[in-house]
Scaffold this motif. Structure first.
Motif, PDB file in Angstrom:
ATOM      1  N   ASP A 125     -16.149 109.695  21.938  1.00 16.11           N
ATOM      2  CA  ASP A 125     -16.595 108.634  21.016  1.00 16.11           C
ATOM      3  C   ASP A 125     -15.454 107.727  20.569  1.00 16.11           C
ATOM      4  N   GLY A 126     -14.447 107.597  21.394  1.00 15.35           N
ATOM      5  CA  GLY A 126     -13.408 106.609  21.111  1.00 15.35           C
ATOM      6  C   GLY A 126     -12.103 107.224  20.673  1.00 15.35           C
ATOM      7  N   GLN A 127     -11.065 106.383  20.719  1.00 13.05           N
ATOM      8  CA  GLN A 127      -9.717 106.831  20.431  1.00 13.05           C
ATOM      9  C   GLN A 127      -9.430 106.715  18.931  1.00 13.05           C
ATOM     10  N   ILE A 128      -8.875 107.798  18.370  1.00 12.41           N
ATOM     11  CA  ILE A 128      -8.699 107.874  16.918  1.00 12.41           C
ATOM     12  C   ILE A 128      -7.853 106.723  16.331  1.00 12.41           C
ATOM     13  N   VAL A 143      -1.702 101.658  24.080  1.00 13.51           N
ATOM     14  CA  VAL A 143      -0.847 101.688  25.267  1.00 13.51           C
ATOM     15  C   VAL A 143       0.551 101.129  24.949  1.00 13.51           C
ATOM     16  N   VAL A 144       1.124 101.641  23.860  1.00 15.56           N
ATOM     17  CA  VAL A 144       2.429 101.181  23.384  1.00 15.56           C
ATOM     18  C   VAL A 144       3.512 102.149  23.871  1.00 15.56           C
ATOM     19  N   THR A 145       4.647 101.593  24.309  1.00 14.80           N
ATOM     20  CA  THR A 145       5.703 102.449  24.865  1.00 14.80           C
ATOM     21  C   THR A 145       7.025 102.370  24.111  1.00 14.80           C
TER      22      THR A 145
ATOM     23  N   THR B  95      -9.446  98.994  29.969  1.00 13.78           N
ATOM     24  CA  THR B  95      -8.089  98.524  30.252  1.00 13.78           C
ATOM     25  C   THR B  95      -7.329  98.562  28.931  1.00 13.78           C
ATOM     26  N   THR B  96      -6.085  98.098  28.934  1.00 11.74           N
ATOM     27  CA  THR B  96      -5.340  98.051  27.671  1.00 11.74           C
ATOM     28  C   THR B  96      -6.104  97.225  26.646  1.00 11.74           C
ATOM     29  N   MET B  97      -6.584  96.060  27.077  1.00  6.96           N
ATOM     30  CA  MET B  97      -7.346  95.218  26.150  1.00  6.96           C
ATOM     31  C   MET B  97      -8.602  95.939  25.671  1.00  6.96           C
ATOM     32  N   GLY B  98      -9.256  96.651  26.593  1.00 13.63           N
ATOM     33  CA  GLY B  98     -10.472  97.370  26.226  1.00 13.63           C
ATOM     34  C   GLY B  98     -10.207  98.529  25.278  1.00 13.63           C
ATOM     35  N   LEU B  99      -9.043  99.189  25.461  1.00 19.71           N
ATOM     36  CA  LEU B  99      -8.691 100.283  24.547  1.00 19.71           C
ATOM     37  C   LEU B  99      -8.464  99.730  23.141  1.00 19.71           C
ATOM     38  N   ASP B 100      -7.872  98.537  23.070  1.00 26.97           N
ATOM     39  CA  ASP B 100      -7.677  97.896  21.757  1.00 26.97           C
ATOM     40  C   ASP B 100      -9.021  97.508  21.139  1.00 26.97           C
ATOM     41  N   LEU B 101      -9.807  96.752  21.938  1.00 28.82           N
ATOM     42  CA  LEU B 101     -10.995  96.113  21.364  1.00 28.82           C
ATOM     43  C   LEU B 101     -12.178  97.056  21.194  1.00 28.82           C
ATOM     44  N   GLY B 102     -12.384  97.965  22.144  1.00 25.59           N
ATOM     45  CA  GLY B 102     -13.577  98.813  22.114  1.00 25.59           C
ATOM     46  C   GLY B 102     -13.699  99.594  20.820  1.00 25.59           C
ATOM     47  N   ALA B 103     -12.717 100.471  20.583  1.00 23.43           N
ATOM     48  CA  ALA B 103     -12.777 101.322  19.392  1.00 23.43           C
ATOM     49  C   ALA B 103     -12.632 100.477  18.118  1.00 23.43           C
TER      50      ALA B 103
END
Lengths: 255, 316
Positions: A125-128, A143-145, B95-103
């Motif tokens: 259900d998504g990333q915390i 996706v930060v490094t 994608t990176t953008m999707g990981l940002d925007l989705g949640a």
């Protein structure tokens, strides 16, 4: 600079996942849980910032029943404080509910930067980190490094496909989902973790249990693979012989 | 019924292949649900990039702040669009953008999200999503609420839409939010080795255990006339440079031979190498995901296998 690191534990994929295949339910109590590897990277990045600019690092976990060892390990690695959010939580608690409890905690406690693993293997259900930021309406990035503190600004690098990256600056408060720390996560010896268990404490904070949007999960099941490798049996010498034969047949090596 | 909103990514004036995959599934769902497909794109090139896609309507978010990807501004602008549209389903690529925007927007809208989605079907008037979790070892079947939900879709899950359409395009001013700025875009680091050009890749993963064991991979690569590449954990551990990484955030490769050594095959890795002509995988776990895409597999220890192969190739 006050940094909060969010950590959670996930089933250890080295072992077989415990699944009741008849009714499609996960058997959480039959699995071994380990800290999510991306969260380890988030903690490492926070500890590097502590060394560089003197940040104060607090590590937080939602009390799903098995988090003390993870929190004391973080203290042994160099975190300054450990917090456990207690309440109606267990291993099956959704990320959305965990994120809501964390967001509530962040409304009452001031932090400049929240770091967490960009994802976990059980994020149905998504990333915390992104949910926490979305609930608080705080800026965030995944996706930060690489993170650095430059005056009042927090700089960070975000990765895209094909090795492309971008550098951003942002004002606190900010939430970042860490893909990888600048250095491999440090190790804390068992002796040091034990010592921490004796000399330090985990703050327990009662977290209010809000009603959150929950998903209706019908079932978990194993994927039926479209294909499977033809397995080559034997000892390493026999396997090497067979592989060389295959490569010769396809003219990938001379002979 | 409600509409399906597709968040597109525009690269060099064209919408990405993954966005086209989302559009084909959105069209299929909209037909079953008798709803509309609404696409959203960002930047001055959006109106042109969206002009001929298979959608009923398209929203081009414009303004200086969305010329380059900026997580905060994109999210607030997307929330503006969602406020206006209230779609039954919002589809974003993982994608990176999707990981940002989705949640971020799911939380902002107070609606549920299904991540790592690789299948969507209509069951009556409900949408059922499939989520790929535990590094591809399990799938979860999830029923979405009828009102509103967000899904982040794994690239490669659906065929790309090649259908030409004529959506009605409307412009939307980007949200104005200070607090985050782009400093610079960093091109992929230069490397003396281009793994995308190699015919043979000797690719190592976590199973290499120790950086000293990389010598075994180097020797094998030299003996077979290939190049050493790796999976993400090896780069994160600092053992090999980023330019050697195969997978979602690394390089996509299609060599004649891909030797996957000690690689379990996380979905992000498979995405970057599954189309190799011949894949031979060595992993102590026969049920590892890499074995589902490999042509041949073995469970022997790679630390024994690598020198055994090198020895034979050298004719020793």
């Amino acid at each position: 600079m006050r940094i909060l690191v969010l950590s959670k534990s996930v089933p250890d994929l080295v072992e077989e996942l415990a699944l009741d295949e008849d009714n499609g339910e996960l058997l959480h109590d039959d699995m071994t849980y380990v800290p999510s590897e991306w969260d380890d990277h988030a903690l490492e990045e926070a500890l590097l910032l502590k060394e560089e600019v003197g940040a104060e690092v607090t590590v937080l976990a939602v009390d799903t029943g098995d988090v003390d060892n993870m929190l004391f390990t973080a203290l042994a690695k160099g975190a300054d404080h450990a917090v456990k959010l207690t309440g109606d939580f267990d291993l099956a608690t959704s990320n959305r509910k965990r994120a809501q409890a964390i967001a509530n905690y962040l409304r009452d406690n001031t932090f400049d930067l929240v770091l967490s693993g960009v994802q976990a293997i059980d994020d149905i259900d998504g990333q915390i980190p992104a949910i926490v930021a979305g609930l608080l309406e705080w800026p965030h990035a995944s996706v930060v490094t690489e993170v650095s503190i430059q005056g009042e600004q927090i700089h960070f690098r975000q990765e895209y496909g094909g090795g492309l990256q971008a550098e951003f600056s942002a004002q606190a408060p900010l939430v970042l989902g860490i893909q990888a720390a600048r250095k491999p996560p440090r190790y804390a010896s068992i002796a040091k973790v034990r010592q921490m268990m004796k000399s330090s404490t985990v703050d327990e904070i009662d977290a209010s249990a809000d009603t959150v949007p929950e998903l209706e999960i019908r079932r978990f099941f194993k994927p039926v693979a479209a294909g499977h490798a033809e397995m080559i049996e034997g000892d390493p010498e026999e396997v090497a012989d067979r592989i060389i034969t295959i490569l010769k047949e396809r003219k990938l090596v001379r002979g | 019924m409600g509409s399906i909103l597709v968040v597109t990514e525009i690269l060099g004036g064209n919408i990405s292949d993954t966005s086209r995959e989302l559009l084909s599934k959105a069209r299929e769902l909209s037909q079953a649900l008798s709803g509309e497909v609404v696409a959203v794109g960002f930047g001055s090139q959006a109106a042109q990039a969206l002009a001929h896609i298979d959608a009923d309507r398209a929203i081009a978010v414009t303004g200086q702040a969305v010329e380059q990807y900026l997580p905060l501004v994109y999210e607030r602008s997307l929330l503006q669009a969602l406020e206006q549209e209230s779609p039954q389903l919002t589809m974003v690529a993982n994608t990176t953008m999707g990981l940002d925007l989705g949640a971020g927007v799911a939380a902002g809208r107070g609606v549920p999200l299904v991540a790592y989605c690789n299948a969507l079907t209509v069951d009556g008037d409900e949408i059922v999503a499939q989520s790929q979790v535990f590094a591809g070892k399990l799938l979860a079947e999830v029923v979405l609420p009828r009102e509103e939900a967000v899904v982040t879709i794994l690239p490669g899950s659906f065929p790309a839409s090649m259908v030409e359409g004529h959506p009605t395009i409307t412009a939307m001013e980007a949200a104005s939010v200070p607090g985050m700025a782009l400093i610079q875009i960093l091109a992929p680091e230069k490397s003396d080795v281009d793994i995308t050009r190699a015919d043979i890749l000797v690719s190592v993963g976590r199973g290499i255990q120790d950086p000293e064991n990389l010598t075994l991979a180097d020797e094998l690569a030299e003996a077979i006339g290939g190049v050493v590449s790796c999976s993400r954990p090896v780069v994160d551990a600092g053992w090999l440079p980023k330019a050697r990484q195969v997978g979602k955030s690394g390089q996509t490769v299609k060599p004649k031979l891909y030797l996957a050594l000690g690689i379990s095959g996380a979905p992000e890795h498979l995405q970057g190498m599954k189309d190799a002509d011949l894949i031979i995988a060595a992993n102590t776990d026969e049920s590892a995901s890499i074995m589902d895409v490999a042509h041949y597999g073995t469970t022997v220890d790679i630390l024994d296998l690598m020198p055994a192969l090198t020895e034979r190739l050298r004719g020793e």
